[in-house]
Structure formats: C-alpha cells, structure tokens
Write a protein that holds these residues in place. Structure first.
Motif, mmCIF file in Angstrom:
data_model
loop_
_atom_site.group_PDB
_atom_site.id
_atom_site.type_symbol
_atom_site.label_atom_id
_atom_site.label_comp_id
_atom_site.label_asym_id
_atom_site.label_seq_id
_atom_site.Cartn_x
_atom_site.Cartn_y
_atom_site.Cartn_z
ATOM 1 N N TRP A 96 50.156 28.147 37.105
ATOM 2 C CA TRP A 96 48.831 28.755 36.960
ATOM 3 C C TRP A 96 48.894 30.071 36.190
ATOM 4 C CZ3 TRP A 96 48.988 33.348 39.534
ATOM 5 C CH2 TRP A 96 49.892 33.448 40.585
ATOM 6 N N VAL A 100 46.383 30.693 33.127
ATOM 7 C CA VAL A 100 45.498 31.855 33.028
ATOM 8 C C VAL A 100 45.772 32.621 31.738
ATOM 9 C CG1 VAL A 100 44.983 34.095 34.060
ATOM 10 C CG2 VAL A 100 45.161 32.092 35.505
ATOM 11 N N PHE A 104 43.004 33.219 28.795
ATOM 12 C CA PHE A 104 42.593 34.566 28.395
ATOM 13 C C PHE A 104 42.872 34.788 26.915
ATOM 14 C CE2 PHE A 104 41.532 35.987 32.525
ATOM 15 C CZ PHE A 104 40.816 37.143 32.326
ATOM 16 N N VAL A 130 47.296 40.692 30.052
ATOM 17 C CA VAL A 130 46.457 40.397 31.226
ATOM 18 C C VAL A 130 47.344 39.919 32.372
ATOM 19 C CG1 VAL A 130 44.767 38.776 32.133
ATOM 20 C CG2 VAL A 130 44.318 39.957 30.010
ATOM 21 N N SER A 134 48.141 41.829 35.913
ATOM 22 C CA SER A 134 47.516 41.166 37.056
ATOM 23 C C SER A 134 48.530 40.616 38.040
ATOM 24 C CB SER A 134 46.636 40.017 36.585
ATOM 25 O OG SER A 134 45.558 40.506 35.879
ATOM 26 N N PHE A 135 49.617 40.063 37.541
ATOM 27 C CA PHE A 135 50.595 39.401 38.409
ATOM 28 C C PHE A 135 51.975 40.014 38.201
ATOM 29 C CE2 PHE A 135 47.492 36.200 36.909
ATOM 30 C CZ PHE A 135 46.761 36.114 38.069
ATOM 31 N N GLY B 184 45.079 37.328 44.345
ATOM 32 C CA GLY B 184 44.545 38.552 43.759
ATOM 33 C C GLY B 184 44.758 38.563 42.265
ATOM 34 N N PHE B 185 43.692 38.888 41.544
ATOM 35 C CA PHE B 185 43.757 38.947 40.089
ATOM 36 C C PHE B 185 43.531 40.410 39.741
ATOM 37 C CE2 PHE B 185 41.730 37.780 35.869
ATOM 38 C CZ PHE B 185 42.947 37.518 35.292
ATOM 39 N N LEU B 186 44.630 41.149 39.641
ATOM 40 C CA LEU B 186 44.580 42.602 39.660
ATOM 41 C C LEU B 186 43.746 43.184 38.526
ATOM 42 C CD1 LEU B 186 45.817 44.228 41.804
ATOM 43 C CD2 LEU B 186 47.756 44.703 40.348
ATOM 44 N N VAL B 187 43.750 42.509 37.375
ATOM 45 C CA VAL B 187 43.078 43.105 36.215
ATOM 46 C C VAL B 187 41.584 43.260 36.487
ATOM 47 C CG1 VAL B 187 42.478 41.020 34.929
ATOM 48 C CG2 VAL B 187 43.113 43.068 33.705
#
Lengths: 346, 232
Positions: A96, A100, A104, A130, A134-135, B184-187
């Motif tokens: 995933w 993602v 994006f 991104v 985010s991860f 959680g999708f921090l951005v």
C-alpha cells in the motif's frame, strides 16, 4: 515548377517523447539490475507495483480529464515515473505504500497541474516525499545487501511480506532490515564515534556502502550512456556531482573524523540516480545553460546539507523538489541575451 | 452605495463570497489550526464572535470616525474585541485555549476581520453589518470544520477527538474512530496537508459552481424559445 523552401531543421531524427523515455528506461537497467541483485526480490516487486499504479493512475486521470488515453500512455512518461519511484522506494515497503506513492505522484504531482509538460515538480519525487513524511517507519525498510549476514528472503517470502505483511516463520522484522550506510554513518556519528571506526561496520564495502556502491556505479554507467547518446546534457549531472564532491572534499579535509569522504557521498544513497535520471527531467529542470549549472549545484548543496545536518539520512528528493520551485526564477534571471540585445557601445 | 438584502448578505458570507474559499483570507490560522475538527470549530467560533462584535462596533461608529484615521481606529476596535475574547476563552475554555495558543490573539491580524470592517461594516447600517459578520464568520467556520474533518480523518482516522476541550466532560466520549487500526497518514496533519486540503476544497467549490452554471444555462436554452414566440 514549384520550389519548396523549408525552414530548418532540415534533418530530423526520430526524437519523440516516447523514444526518449524508452531509452532513459533502458539506461536505468544496469543500476536496477545491481539493485535487484543486492537487495532482492523486493526491488522487482516495487518496480512492477509502481509501474502498474502509475500507468493505471495516468489512464484514470486522462479519462477523467477527457483526454485521449492511448497516445499519452504510449509516450512512456508515466511508465518512467513508475520506474523511478519503484527504484527509489525501500524494497521491503508494503504494497500500500507503493500504491499511495504512485497515486500521489500521478494525480497530485502531474495531472492536477495539467499533465505532461505542465508539472512544476518531478512527479516521482512528489510521491516519494509524501511517503517519506507520512510513513517514516515503512520508508526505512531496507534489507541487508547481498553479502552481509542477515536474512535474504526468497520470492515467496518477499511476496508474503509485501502483500500480506507476514514475516518468514520464526523471524522478526529486525532480522530482515538493516540501516543503510548513510543512516549508519548518521547514527554512529551522533553517538560520538569516528568515521574510522564506523567504516568497519558490515554494511560498508570497499568504496562506500556494500551493494550501494555497485548500484550507484550502475546508474553512473547508464547516465554516461545517456550523455553519449545526447539524451541529456552534461551540465546538470556535472553540477550536481561537482558541488556535492567539492563540499564533501572541503569538510572531509577539514575534519576527516566526522565528515565522510567525497567518494562515499558520490556512491551512496540516491546520488547517481538523482544526478543523471531525476534532476535531468526536461519538464522540471532549468532550461537555460547558466540556470542548469545553478540548478544542479543547488541540488548537490542541499543533498549535502540534509545528509550532514538535516533530519533525514538522504536528501535527494527534497533537493530536487526545492530546486524545482526555484526553476522559474532561475530561468527568468539567466535567460541568454538575444543577438543584438546588448548595445555594442556599452 | 447599494444596500444588499439579508438573504444576499447571508448567501455571500456562506457561499458565493466565502472568506476562506473565495476571498482566501485568514490563511494563516486556517492552515495552522485545522488539524482536527475541534480545533477548527474553536477557532472558527472565536473568529465569528470577533467578526460580529467588530462589525457591529465599526458600523455604529462609522459617522464619527474621520476617513483619514479609519484604519487605525478599526484595528483598535478589533484588538479590544479580541483581547476580551481571549481573556474569556482563557477563563472558561482553558484547555482549548492552550491548544489554539498564539492563534487566538492573532485573530487581530486575520484579514477577514479588517477586510469586512473596511469593505462592508464602515458603509452599512448596524443590522446589516452584524448579519454580515455572522454570515462571514459562519462561512469561515464551516470551512475550518470541513478542513479539520478531512485532515483528522485522513491523518488519524478519527473525528471529534478531544471534544471535551470545548464542550466539557460530557463530550469526552464523542470521539469517533471511523478507521480502526489505521496507521495514520501523517502528511494530512502536517502543514502540506492543510494546503492540499484547502486546494481540494476550493476546487470542489468551483466544480459545484460550474455545474450549477451549466444547469442554469441549459434551462435558459430550454426556456428561451417560448418567450421568443410570444414576442413575435
């Protein structure tokens, strides 16, 4: 009798976007093969997933925007974005994460700005950044390279981990992953060790990180072929590598215990991939001769700053995006003068 | 000077001249505090209250303020109102006040407020100015809540977390976990998510407007032949 007069160019080669993109994709092969050899099946799975996601997202966005789908897919730009993103991602990233990132890259990075030729930022790097912010945990899942003690999962184990999140029986995640050389240098210098001691860690090879040095040399070979085939110009890669080299040299000579050698910086992380394949994207890079030199030098500078004093082990993606923002300004101020623009009496 | 009706004022504030989506004013607090629904609601209501009070005061003193010094006077009025609201919030919603932090006193510099004072309240009767403040404030609040909901849902998978900061202990279990086991999708919670979210909201508003415009045009085309024959 009629004589046709044509304006130049009188000789036209088969230079289309599609041909360029396909040749660039072939030039990625040596580095990509090295990456697959050293980092296992995960790289191949990433490439396949990312390619499929980017092509799918491109087709979807083109349909939504009411544009013809076929020609845009055949020009290979979406595929190249997919390849670059797939090669940049850590091989053990779950499916995933790749999905993602690809979405994006194509939707936000490319099509919301108007598609190929209109995007101010390199789409692959938009997707990568991104994901990176985010991860943070998933984006550090690099396996130990071939030749270093550790677990090297086979195809089935790699598939099980990537799609189902199942680890091989009796193994923890820690045995699958290992800090990349840039990360190791960063952590151990933070602990107060000297580079001389750090160099004896198993992740280090003869020149830089084990495996990483060959991956980077592979991209260097592909990049030199691109230069020879005149698909890219020498200015941007030379400026990127040159500024990184000079900065690393200055600090290394000043304090060799705490600042890694220039060779280490050139052959670590995303240096060569970035310098030859990502920074040279004709859409988002500067297009004037002086602008290209400044653009490349800026990328080298930001990469070095982030690697040594920033919050992340590598900074190629941030550097490319930051210089992408600067590109319109650079192009404006470095526009070559039109012939006759300057007053000869001046 | 035209005098818009109450319905016009309300529609302008809530939709067609929405301070956040059309005028793009007050970006700083809008982007900084909308990481959750409750934060957005808290700051939105504080801004609305400020707008109503400052619009009312500016409108009622508009005949005694000389035009040369009007801007400093408006700023003084707004600053006084914000100071009162800040002290009230600190006293009664102390936890929320701590979360919103510097952005409550910074309402003084929110361009929506001085913008409405100068463009509307200083030229209109007090009743219209009050309604304009309310409509604009609610329009701003709605966008803050929507943006906060988008970012909270994408970032943490929850809605209405920490509602007790604002509504007291009875709201402490209002938190909705819509996506359990969400990574959680921090951005979305970080500043870039605010810009992306606002951009998407503006795009959505433009899309809705364009659809309505097309529908209206289609109706006109259908309706057009009838009066033409009648006129002939």
């Amino acid at each position: 009798m009629r004589f046709h007069t044509y304006s130049s160019p009188h000789l036209t080669g088969p230079n289309e976007v599609g041909l360029l993109m396909h040749r660039v994709a072939w030039a990625l092969a040596p580095g990509a093969l090295a990456a697959i050899w050293f980092f296992g099946w995960g790289v191949l799975l990433n490439l396949a997933l990312s390619l499929a996601t980017c092509l799918g997202a491109e087709a979807l966005m083109l349909r939504l925007r009411g544009r013809p789908v076929g020609p845009a897919l055949r020009d290979g730009s979406a595929g190249l974005t997919g390849l670059l993103l797939g090669l940049a991602l850590p091989p053990l990233a779950p499916w995933w994460v790749v999905l993602v990132g690809g979405l994006f890259a194509m939707v936000l990075g490319k099509h919301l700005f108007g598609g190929l030729g209109y995007n101010p930022f390199n789409p692959a790097m938009v997707g990568y950044v991104v994901l990176l912010i985010s991860f943070p945990r998933e984006m550090t899942l690099w396996p130990p390279p071939q030749g270093v003690a550790g677990l090297h999962p086979g195809l089935l184990d790699a598939l099980a981990w990537k799609f189902l999140g199942q680890l091989p029986v009796g193994q923890g995640l820690d045995s699958l992953t290992m800090a990349s050389p840039l990360d190791a240098v960063r952590t151990h210098i933070g602990l107060g060790q000297r580079l001389e001691e750090i160099r004896h860690l198993p992740v280090f090879g003869s020149l830089a990180g084990r495996g990483w040095e060959w991956v980077n040399l592979g991209y260097l070979a592909g990049g030199l072929w691109l230069l020879r085939a005149r698909l890219i110009h020498w200015r941007i890669p030379t400026a990127v590598l040159g500024s990184l080299f000079v900065l690393a040299m200055v600090f290394h000579l000043y304090d060799p215990d705490n600042y890694a050698s220039p060779l280490f910086h050139l052959l670590s992380g995303a240096t060569m991939l970035g310098a030859f394949f990502i920074a040279t994207d004709p859409v988002t890079a500067s297009s004037t001769p002086r602008g290209q030199l400044i653009y490349g030098a800026g990328i080298g500078l930001i990469v070095y700053v982030i690697r040594n004093w920033g919050g992340y082990p590598d900074g190629m993606a941030f550097a490319v995006l930051l210089m992408n923002i600067a590109t319109p300004t650079l192009d404006y101020y470095t526009r070559p003068p039109v012939f006759g623009e300057r007053d000869p009496d001046e | 000077m035209n005098h818009p009706s109450y319905a016009q004022i309300t529609r302008e504030g809530l939709w067609s001249n929405n301070p956040a989506l059309v005028q793009i004013l007050g970006m700083c607090p809008m982007l900084a505090v909308t990481s959750s629904v409750v934060n957005g609601l808290g700051l939105g209501l504080a801004t609305t209250l400020t707008l109503v009070l400052s619009n009312g005061i500016v409108s009622s003193i508009r005949h005694i303020v000389r035009p040369e010094v009007r801007i400093p006077v408006f700023v003084l009025v707004i600053a006084s109102v914000v100071t009162v609201i800040q002290l009230v919030m600190d006293a009664y919603f102390h936890e929320l006040y701590k979360v919103l932090g510097i952005f409550v006193p910074l309402i003084v510099t929110n361009c929506v407020i001085i913008g409405r004072a100068e463009a509307f309240a200083s030229k209109q009767r007090a009743d219209r100015a009050l309604l304009d403040g309310l409509a604009m404030g609610l329009g701003f609040t709605l966008v803050l809540i929507t943006l906060g909901a988008m970012r909270e849902l994408a970032g943490h998978g929850t809605l209405f977390a920490q509602a007790d900061l604002m509504l007291g202990p009875m709201a402490s279990d209002w938190k909705l976990t819509l996506l359990p086991h969400y990574r959680g999708f921090l951005v979305a919670v970080l500043p870039p998510g605010a810009f992306l979210g606002l951009g998407l909201l503006i795009a959505l508003k433009n899309l809705i407007d364009r659809r309505q415009e097309q529908r209206r045009a289609a109706r006109h085309r259908q309706a057009a032949p009838a009066p033409a024959t009648a006129a002939s």
